[in-house]
Write an enzyme that holds these catalytic residues in place. Structure first.
Site, short mmCIF file in Angstrom:
data_model
loop_
_atom_site.label_atom_id
_atom_site.label_comp_id
_atom_site.label_asym_id
_atom_site.label_seq_id
_atom_site.Cartn_x
_atom_site.Cartn_y
_atom_site.Cartn_z
N CYS A 149 15.72 21.07 -66.61
CA CYS A 149 14.82 21.62 -65.79
C CYS A 149 15.12 23.18 -65.64
CB CYS A 149 15.21 21.09 -64.43
SG CYS A 149 16.67 20.66 -63.87
N HIS A 242 14.02 26.04 -59.13
CA HIS A 242 15.24 26.61 -59.72
C HIS A 242 14.95 28.20 -60.02
CE1 HIS A 242 16.83 22.76 -60.04
NE2 HIS A 242 16.84 22.71 -61.22
#
Ligand code: NAP
Length: 350
Positions: A149, A242
């Site tokens: 990710c 993120h």
């Protein structure tokens, strides 16, 4: 259901599995026909087995479905897999051997030399590696993976720069959301009001996956990108999204306006093919000097757009900037869904 392809979800009760269920609810090509998870969930109605964490309700048709054992008997031929990597290493090849197209989120097979690691906007041509897999020859089945990710957002921001200016060195420091650790993930007492400067195996994954993704397909092999790459990964008390502070040295001289233009104008195969989950703009530069921020920008492009901001000169390398992407959408379920759409468009899903 008549016109849609039936799909299954392995690991359907977890954080990524739930995103698959959510993203597939109104999908024009695919329909959830089968769900599987561990012994804990097997035999139970999905609504009871899954500890649902998303803000939209469980789709009613899925809520009633019984969770199946995680074995290929009775499973559809297209499988979205969201399993822990130790389990994926054993189960994904079993489904591929049984003739399934396994579209995986797990790290277990990402670096295998015959397994494509794909971001459709970056390296759609790597999909051809499927033809080198033993299961493909035996049963027609195969495994395709999407990256970690934090590698996905980084590589979407790097690819336009690599194509136009060439990459020489990349340094990235991440601030990764808690949803990236699955459920129950990091204990609240460990993460609230805190930063944890360690995520097991994450830095290695970011470094090697970035080089494989930006590598060149040469016959039946990927030649990894030749740039220097260093990652440092931190877990922070953010729910989704993120954030990464990135510095790069480029091979050719670039002006800031050219760099920004190369991000904002970047489109590739998924946009040309108009794949249903492809964002109109895969990379978006935000001019405000305090953006991107996970709370306000992680959901851009339905969670599929990577946002970049704060481009400025770096006194050590050439340029530095901030990257943000949604870890369970662009970084997981959405990434796999876009991979499956690319596979269908390329004729790999029958
Ligand atoms: N979260 C993210 O942002 C993210 C991003 C990219 C990639 N990934 C990767 O995606 C995968 C799933 O992550 P996650 O965050 O969704 O994890 P998670 O919330 O812990 O979910 C794990 C899933 O695997 C199932 N499972 C566990 N043991 C099993 C077994 N022996 N047989 C069959 N199913 C089993 C669980 O079922 P039960 O509920 O029955 O236990 C659950 O459905 C991991 O490989 C992860 O590294 C995650």
């Amino acid at each position: 259901m008549a016109n849609k392809l039936p799909v299954g979800i392995l690991g359907a009760t977890g954080i990524v599995g739930q995103r698959f269920v959510q993203m597939l609810e109104h999908h024009p090509w695919f329909e959830v026909a089968w769900l599987a998870a561990s012994d804990r969930s097997e035999g139970r109605p999905y609504a009871e087995a899954a500890r649902w964490k998303l803000r939209t309700p469980i789709p009613p048709a899925v809520a009633k479905m019984t969770v199946s054992p995680a074995a290929p008997d009775g499973a559809p031929k297209i499988i979205f897999a969201a399993l822990d990597s130790s389990i994926a290493a054993e189960l994904e090849p079993r489904f591929a051997d049984a003739g399934c197209a396994v579209v995986s989120n797990s790290s277990a097979l990402r670096m295998a030399s015959d397994v494509p690691l794909v971001i459709p906007e970056v390296n759609a041509c790597h999909v051809k590696l499927i033809e080198t897999q033993a299961s493909r020859r035996k049963s027609g089945g195969f495994v395709v993976t999407n990256p970690n990710c934090s590698a996905i957002g980084l590589v979407l921001a790097l690819a336009p720069l690599d194509q136009r200016f060439g990459l020489e060195t990349v340094m990235a420091v991440t601030m990764q959301a808690v949803s990236g650790a699955g459920y129950p993930g990091v204990a609240s007492l460990d993460i609230l009001g805190n930063v944890i400067p360690y995520i097991a195996k994450e830095e290695e994954k970011m470094e090697e996956e970035t080089q494989k993704l930006l590598g060149k397909l040469n016959g039946s092999k990927i030649i990894p990108g030749a740039f220097g790459m260093s990652a440092q990964c931190n877990r922070v008390a953010v729910e989704d999204g993120h954030t990464e502070s990135v510095s790069v040295r480029l091979k050719k001289k670039a002006q800031p306006a050219e760099i920004i233009e190369s991000w904002n104008s970047y489109t590739a195969e998924p946009q040309k093919l108009r794949l249903p989950s492809a964002p109109d703009q895969p990379v978006l530069y935000l001019e405000a000097n305090d953006r991107p921020q996970p709370r306000f920008d992680a959901d851009r492009g339905a969670g599929m757009t990577t946002t970049v901001g704060r481009l400025r000169a770096c006194k050590v390398l050439d340029w530095k900037f901030t990257v943000l992407s949604h870890n369970t959408i662009r970084g997981a379920a959405g990434a796999a869904l876009l991979n499956a759409e690319l596979l269908k468009a390329q004729g790999y899903l029958g």
